[in-house]
Motif scaffolding. Structure first.
Motif, short mmCIF file in Angstrom:
data_model
loop_
_atom_site.label_atom_id
_atom_site.label_comp_id
_atom_site.label_asym_id
_atom_site.label_seq_id
_atom_site.Cartn_x
_atom_site.Cartn_y
_atom_site.Cartn_z
N THR A 121 1.18 -1.18 0.13
CA THR A 121 0.35 0.20 -0.17
C THR A 121 0.85 1.62 -0.01
OG1 THR A 121 -1.43 1.05 1.06
CG2 THR A 121 0.14 0.05 1.81
N GLU A 123 0.33 3.23 2.34
CA GLU A 123 0.47 3.86 3.41
C GLU A 123 1.94 3.94 4.33
OE1 GLU A 123 -2.54 3.39 5.69
OE2 GLU A 123 -4.43 3.10 4.21
N TYR A 148 -2.02 -0.84 11.26
CA TYR A 148 -1.77 -1.89 9.56
C TYR A 148 -0.82 -1.00 8.72
CZ TYR A 148 -3.12 -1.49 4.28
OH TYR A 148 -3.35 -1.82 3.46
N ARG A 271 -10.70 10.05 13.01
CA ARG A 271 -9.76 8.86 13.43
C ARG A 271 -8.73 9.26 13.58
NH1 ARG A 271 -8.13 5.41 7.73
NH2 ARG A 271 -9.49 4.22 8.23
N HIS A 274 -5.06 10.43 11.89
CA HIS A 274 -5.82 10.32 10.45
C HIS A 274 -4.87 10.75 9.12
CE1 HIS A 274 -9.79 10.85 8.17
NE2 HIS A 274 -8.70 10.27 7.08
O1 TDX Z 1 -16.65 6.08 7.69
C1 TDX Z 1 -15.70 5.80 7.23
N1 TDX Z 1 -15.61 8.04 7.19
C2 TDX Z 1 -14.49 8.22 6.45
O2 TDX Z 1 -14.48 9.63 6.56
C3 TDX Z 1 -14.63 5.39 6.95
C4 TDX Z 1 -15.06 4.57 6.68
C5 TDX Z 1 -13.81 6.74 6.86
N2 TDX Z 1 -13.53 7.64 6.46
C6 TDX Z 1 -12.66 8.48 5.75
C7 TDX Z 1 -10.98 7.29 6.52
C8 TDX Z 1 -10.35 8.02 5.28
O3 TDX Z 1 -9.58 9.04 5.08
O4 TDX Z 1 -12.15 7.85 4.15
C9 TDX Z 1 -10.66 7.99 4.14
C10 TDX Z 1 -11.54 6.49 3.15
O5 TDX Z 1 -10.94 5.38 4.78
P1 TDX Z 1 -10.16 3.76 4.45
O6 TDX Z 1 -11.54 3.12 3.14
O7 TDX Z 1 -10.93 3.30 5.64
O8 TDX Z 1 -9.84 3.51 4.07
P2 TDX Z 1 -7.90 3.77 4.60
O9 TDX Z 1 -8.04 3.75 5.35
O10 TDX Z 1 -7.29 5.14 3.40
O11 TDX Z 1 -7.14 2.82 4.28
C11 TDX Z 1 -7.42 1.59 2.64
O12 TDX Z 1 -6.27 2.75 1.83
C12 TDX Z 1 -5.09 2.00 1.93
C13 TDX Z 1 -7.66 0.69 2.51
O13 TDX Z 1 -8.40 0.39 3.11
C14 TDX Z 1 -5.97 0.37 3.20
O14 TDX Z 1 -6.05 -1.57 3.31
C15 TDX Z 1 -4.69 0.39 2.02
O15 TDX Z 1 -3.64 -0.03 2.40
#
Ligand code: TDX
Ligand code: NAD
Length: 332
Positions: A121, A123, A148, A271, A274
């Motif tokens: 990833t 990340e 993670y 988060r 974040h």
């Molecule tokens: O309900 C939500 N509201 C929100 O604002 C959730 C679930 C997430 N978010 C935000 C957090 C992040 O900024 O949205 C963005 C995307 O969140 P996720 O879908 O949890 O992805 P992220 O944390 O960016 O990580 C994803 O991309 C990189 C994948 O889950 C990882 O496996 C990958 O490595």
């Protein structure tokens, strides 16, 4: 006929990869998947049994991994604990699967001399400031933020060490945020699509200005196959499709495409830790291997994804209530 061992092939990206391989090659695929909460046999339903078999088991099971690697020509390693929010609640399975599991696979491919591709990833590089014009490249230093991403970074470094120390024939790819069919409803885009279907207002963490670099899962998997076939051993390739959007833009687009007012969402607790912004420079992949994304319109890809969730409620409904009750504990 080439035999691929695909770990995590019952998950989101892995199951789309298996379908991609069956459609674009003559290969046979063995999926090794523990079928955790994130793995789903239904994501592989209907595939021809003479070309795809599913073995339920863990990548931390050294005897099982050894016997499956012995029968494979290549290993493509997708299996992981993949959700940042879960890693904040309990890092332990992340250390086991992402670190110990990768170590177990590396030892098996070392013994058998098997070609190995490692899925990772963006990340691992940490985050960029919102007003920083820079993007990640293969030379960006590792600086992971969450349990993670720290375990994914550690697994990448194990691969690099096994290449250099033991001559393992491996490649690594680091991709940006994927979207598309069969993604677990814990992740941002499917969570909000299914919330809207359920008449629940979407939830945006904090102010929602965090930027993710979105890529359709089929474009990711086409790049993985290109690297597996033509990538240089020992190299890392970044995969991204110039899809930067902040979370607020994504939620507003989902609401608009689903026929709701663009502001019909709520802000919830942010988060912890974040990451602000991810952005990929995929020049190396494009120039060396000639890869280009097929999904050039995020709005079109998102509309297809919304249609898929509308048409596949029986796939996601069984996971929805448990996922939302997990989020309820953190007020998200
Ligand atoms: O309900 C939500 N509201 C929100 O604002 C959730 C679930 C997430 N978010 C935000 C957090 C992040 O900024 O949205 C963005 C995307 O969140 P996720 O879908 O949890 O992805 P992220 O944390 O960016 O990580 C994803 O991309 C990189 C994948 O889950 C990882 O496996 C990958 O490595
Ligand atoms: P996912 O959570 O949807 O799927 C993970 C799969 O791995 C599941 O089928 C699960 O059952 C399986 N698994 C978990 N632990 C296992 C174990 N110990 N043994 C065997 N199988 C196990 O994840 P995903 O989003 O499809 O991600 C796949 C890979 O791609 C991961 O390595 C992830 O880090 C990487 N990645 C994901 C994204 C993204 O946006 N989703 C972006 C870049 C990289």
């Amino acid at each position: 006929m080439r035999r691929q061992l695909v770990t995590g092939g019952a998950g989101f990206i892995g199951s789309n990869y298996v379908r991609h391989v069956l459609a674009h090659t003559d290969d046979a695929v063995t999926v090794l998947d523990a079928l955790t909460y994130a793995g789903n046999e239904a994501s592989l339903a209907g595939l021809p049994p003479e070309r795809m078999r599913l073995v339920r088991g863990s990548i931390t099971d050294a005897a099982l991994v050894d016997s499956l690697v012995a029968d494979a020509d290549v290993v493509v390693h997708f299996a992981a604990e993949s959700h940042n929010d879960n890693s904040l609640a309990d890092p332990s399975p992340f250390v086991q699967t992402n670190l110990v599991g990768t170590y177990t696979l590396l030892e098996a491919v070392r013994r058998h001399g098997t070609r190995y591709h490692h899925i990772s990833t963006d990340e691992v590089y940490g985050d960029l400031d919102l007003d920083d014009p820079a993007r990640f490249t293969e030379a960006t230093p590792y600086n992971p933020s969450s349990p993670y991403s720290a375990t994914k970074a550690g697994s990448d470094l194990l691969v690099r060490a096994w290449v250099r120390s033991f001559g393992v024939r491996a490649t690594i790819s680091n991709c940006s945020n994927n979207y598309g069919p069969y993604q677990h409803v814990e992740k941002f885009i499917p969570r909000q699509i299914t919330n809207v279907i359920d008449g629940v207002r979407p939830r945006l963490y904090g102010a929602g200005l965090n930027v993710r670099d979105w890529i359709h899962v089929d474009d990711h998997n086409a790049a993985v196959l290109a690297i597996l076939e033509r990538g240089r051993i020992g190299e890392t390739y970044l995969i991204g499709a110039d899809g930067e959007k902040n979370n607020r833009e994504v939620i507003e687009l989902i609401l608009t495409l689903m026929g709701h007012p663009a502001d019909a969402y709520d802000h919830v607790t942010d988060r912890p830790g974040h990451d602000l912004r991810y952005a990929i420079d995929s020049t190396k992949l494009r120039t060396e291997l000639g890869w280009t994304p097929r999904y050039t319109s995020f709005a079109d890809g998102l509309a297809d994804t919304i249609d898929w969730y509308r048409g596949h409620e029986s796939w996601w409904r069984p996971m929805k209530a448990a996922t939302e009750s997990k989020y309820a504990r953190t007020g998200q």
